[in-house]
Design an enzyme around this catalytic site. Structure first.
Site, PDB file in Angstrom:
ATOM      1  CD  GLU A 187      -1.694   2.349   1.575  1.00  0.00           C
ATOM      2  OE1 GLU A 187      -1.128   3.111   0.745  1.00  0.00           O
ATOM      3  OE2 GLU A 187      -1.946   2.666   2.737  1.00  0.00           O
ATOM      4  CD  GLU A 196       2.854   7.089  -0.031  1.00  0.00           C
ATOM      5  OE1 GLU A 196       3.165   5.886   0.099  1.00  0.00           O
ATOM      6  OE2 GLU A 196       2.213   7.711   0.810  1.00  0.00           O
TER       7      GLU A 196
END
Length: 740
Positions: A187, A196
């Protein structure tokens, strides 16, 4: 997380430890170094981490050793300003990952968890496949890896999980892993999806760490968008248009230099539900990109979407979100869609959370006017860590109106909130009145702008034709100097009257002021590096005033002359629930992380939840329960010193109190007639003009039922006593409260 971080140990924006930061900062801010083997047969790791003092602007390196305990580098918990706690309190997210992992990991195998965090997904995978499987957990950030070890130990599951304190692109099969992994659970998603480092992480994993055609959780992500009109969103990006309505004669963005002050061209995370009443939907939702986790993604991609307008208006922004399909069969979903999307609540979202929001892409300038039935062509481009858009209106033969996103040569990049502040007529008039009042009757004044306020610099030079202005620009530095030089002519002054020191100094000498004492010391206060931090951290102005005292004249005017810490008791159920102490998360005990993550709740004495910065009006359900009250005053006419304040507050509404919202009022003149407030716009029914600042929030250990003071209702508190102590030596503001 699968990243390293530049971490300031002072509350700033709530952030995940992102790969985007890794790519920028890893080479020079944060590295690991093995200790000499003579010191230990284990050769533990150490991390050098940057600590920032917002009152001084100074930074220092702090060494974090790979020992059992996390360092106490400040009174604030080490990871309080990250979004880990909010993420672990997101029950919809946790349940979705648990269901998908249970469906995907059905037999013993090798599972790789990239960006393991506290180890929740690793433990889910280990539980799903039983004793004979193997989980490799990759967590690059040493403090989080240390915390994960505690969680694994608390749950007695550490033997089944191999935790490696490295980035995933540092892992090697045959060195760190005996074989390629059969399953990837991860995740590493932000509000934009890609920020990210999802794409480069998946690319390396498929190339080096995973078997061919692996199973993955999540399985797929799809991004969606919608075209909207919104006066509030327009104010966040069109300073030229806002300034045209002002009547002060100051031109921050002169004609021909419309983009000299600009926001970064990127998607900006925002809780769009908070402005739903100010949004006009101009199109139906449309699909943009699809990313499959089970195969290697491309670094770059483009798509074109033809969109039919459902209403007439002006496109100010693209609002975007994503939907996560976690299992291969398509039965488990999670969505970050705004609440006006009817399917959002049905596919796995619904509770307010701060770690994932919608994203807003601003159209430059006034926006794009459209009519109902017209067709717009949206061209979307994704790079490794970002998505961008271009829009054009389609005519019968060819494009007839294109939205131009090109920018000029020199740009001063600021946040959308700063653009809105600079364009706010009420704010500008207040500051202008204060500066005009300060300059009144002064001949050839020497004015020092102590902070990063370009507006005050232009005002001081424009309003007095005989003034000499020294702007310190501690954060902007040469960018501020270049900007002032660019717009000087349009603001009717020459650069021989404005000076920006080549090398920033905390203390000026008489040599720096050319032998003249300073007549005016002014600030908003606004510090470029402090944006997004707690409002009282702009008390750096008081410190700067203290250091500059030797060069101030006896009758020097200081603006602002006073800072006032204000507060209001509030009901904040969504925010409190997102920050409350963790117990079991999907069957795994996480209570050991509460103190480090800055949770509110039953913490071991003397620990308590820290004050953290939030845009309160975006914090879901909110309600004020008391009048606004003053806790503490800071007198800038005197040298900086410690301060103490106390206030008794009577509640004016029945409800559940979750904490106190705190902010600063800056008193700009000695008569207290001009006050610039950073209060949240939700108070006193104030409109959008007061939504550009963050407030500090002090959450209670436990929510308290309160009622109107003097009422006979049982089990309700009618008042509370608030105490505050400010210690300039440590930059700490300590808040205490007692209910009665």
């Amino acid at each position: 997380m699968n990243a390293l971080i530049y971490k300031t140990l002072i509350p700033s924006i709530s952030l995940r430890l992102s790969t985007r930061l890794t790519l920028i900062l890893n080479s020079f801010l944060h590295f690991k170094a093995p200790l000499p083997r003579a010191m230990s047969s284990y050769s533990p790791q150490q991390v050098f981490q940057l600590k920032l003092d917002p009152l001084t602007g100074n930074s220092e390196w702090v060494v974090i050793q790979d020992s059992d305990e996390l360092p106490e580098c400040s009174k604030e918990p080490l990871l309080a300003s990250t979004s880990y706690l909010d993420m672990l309190n997101d029950s919809h997210r946790n349940k979705a990952f648990r269901l998908a992992i249970d469906k995907t990991v059905t037999k013993p195998c090798h599972v790789l968890d990239i960006g393991a965090g506290t180890g929740l997904l690793s433990m889910m995978a280990a539980r799903a496949m039983g004793l004979n499987g193997r989980v490799t957990a990759c967590e690059s950030y040493l403090p989080m890896a240390k915390l994960m070890r505690k969680v694994l130990h608390r749950n007695g599951i550490g033997k089944n999980i191999n935790l490696i304190n490295k980035r995933s692109d540092e892992l090697e099969v045959g060195v760190d892993n005996p074989s390629r992994a059969d399953v990837l659970v991860s995740e590493i998603l932000d509000s934009e999806l890609l920020g990210e480092g999802l794409i480069p992480t998946l690319q390396h994993a498929h190339d080096k760490l995973l078997v061919e055609n692996p199973l993955t959780v999540p399985y797929r992500a799809v991004t969606y968008g919608q075209l909207v009109e919104s006066p509030y969103l327009w104010k966040l990006h069109d300073l030229f248009g806002s300034e045209a309505k002002a009547s002060d004669g100051i031109h921050l963005v002169p004609t021909g230099l419309e983009t000299v002050i600009h926001f970064k061209l990127q998607q900006h995370p925002m809780h769009c539900d908070a402005i739903r009443k100010e949004i006009k939907l101009l199109s139906e939702p449309f699909k943009i990109f699809e990313f499959d986790f089970w195969k290697r993604p491309d670094s770059h991609g483009k798509t074109k979407v033809q969109i039919k307008m459902t209403d007439t208006g002006c496109i100010h922004a693209v609002v975007s979100w994503w939907i996560l399909q976690l299992d291969r069969e398509g039965t488990v979903f999670y969505s970050t869609a705004p609440s006006w999307i009817s399917s959002a609540a049905k596919i796995g979202s619904g509770n307010w959370c701060d770690h994932w929001k919608q994203c807003v892409w601003f159209l430059q300038g006034k926006g794009m006017p459209v009519s109902e039935g017209e067709e717009v062509l949206l061209e979307a481009t994704h790079e490794e860590t970002s998505v961008s858009y271009n829009l054009s209106v389609l005519g019968s033969q060819t494009d007839i109106r294109e939205h131009d996103q090109r920018i000029g040569d020199f740009q001063l990049l600021v946040s959308p909130e700063r653009i809105a502040t600079y364009g706010d007529s009420e704010w500008r008039l207040s500051v202008l009145a204060a500066v005009r009042k300060a300059l009144q009757g002064r001949v050839n004044p020497l004015c020092v702008v102590a902070d990063d306020s370009i507006f005050l610099t232009l005002l001081a030079a424009n309003l007095s034709k005989t003034s000499h202005v020294i702007s310190l620009f501690p954060g902007l530095r040469d960018k501020g100097a270049k900007y002032v030089e660019t717009v000087a002519k349009a603001n009717a002054f020459s650069m021989d009257r404005v000076e920006v020191p080549e090398k920033w100094k905390a203390c000026l000498t008489m040599l720096d002021t050319h032998g003249k004492k300073v007549d005016l010391l002014i600030g908003e206060p606004y510090y470029y590096a402090n944006e997004g931090m707690l409002p009282w951290q702009n008390l750096r102005f008081w410190r700067d005033r203290t250091l500059l005292d030797p060069v101030l004249s006896e009758d020097a005017l200081i603006m602002p002359c006073k800072g006032i810490l204000k507060a209001c008791a509030m009901s904040l159920p969504d925010l409190w629930n997102s920050r409350c102490c963790l117990g079991e998360v999907e069957g795994f005990d996480h209570s050991v992380v509460n103190t480090t993550l800055g949770a509110c709740g039953e913490l071991p004495a003397p620990k308590e939840s820290p004050c953290l910065p939030f845009c309160v009006w975006q914090c879901g359900e909110i309600k004020e329960l008391s009048e606004i009250f003053t806790i503490l005053e800071f007198d800038f006419l005197k040298l900086m010193t410690s301060c103490y304040g106390k206030a008794q507050v009577q509640f004016t509404e029945h409800g559940i109190c979750h904490g106190f919202v705190l902010w600063m009022d800056w008193v700009m003149d000695a008569e207290n007639s001009i006050v610039v407030s950073t209060r949240p716009g939700v108070l006193l029914h104030v409109g959008s003009d007061h939504r550009y600042w963050k407030q500090g929030v002090k959450l209670l250990t436990k929510p308290v039922a309160v009622g109107i003071h003097g009422s006979k209702t049982t089990n309700e508190f009618g008042s509370t006593i608030i105490e505050a102590f400010f210690d300039p030596s440590s930059s700490e503001l300590i808040i205490k409260h007692t209910f009665s």
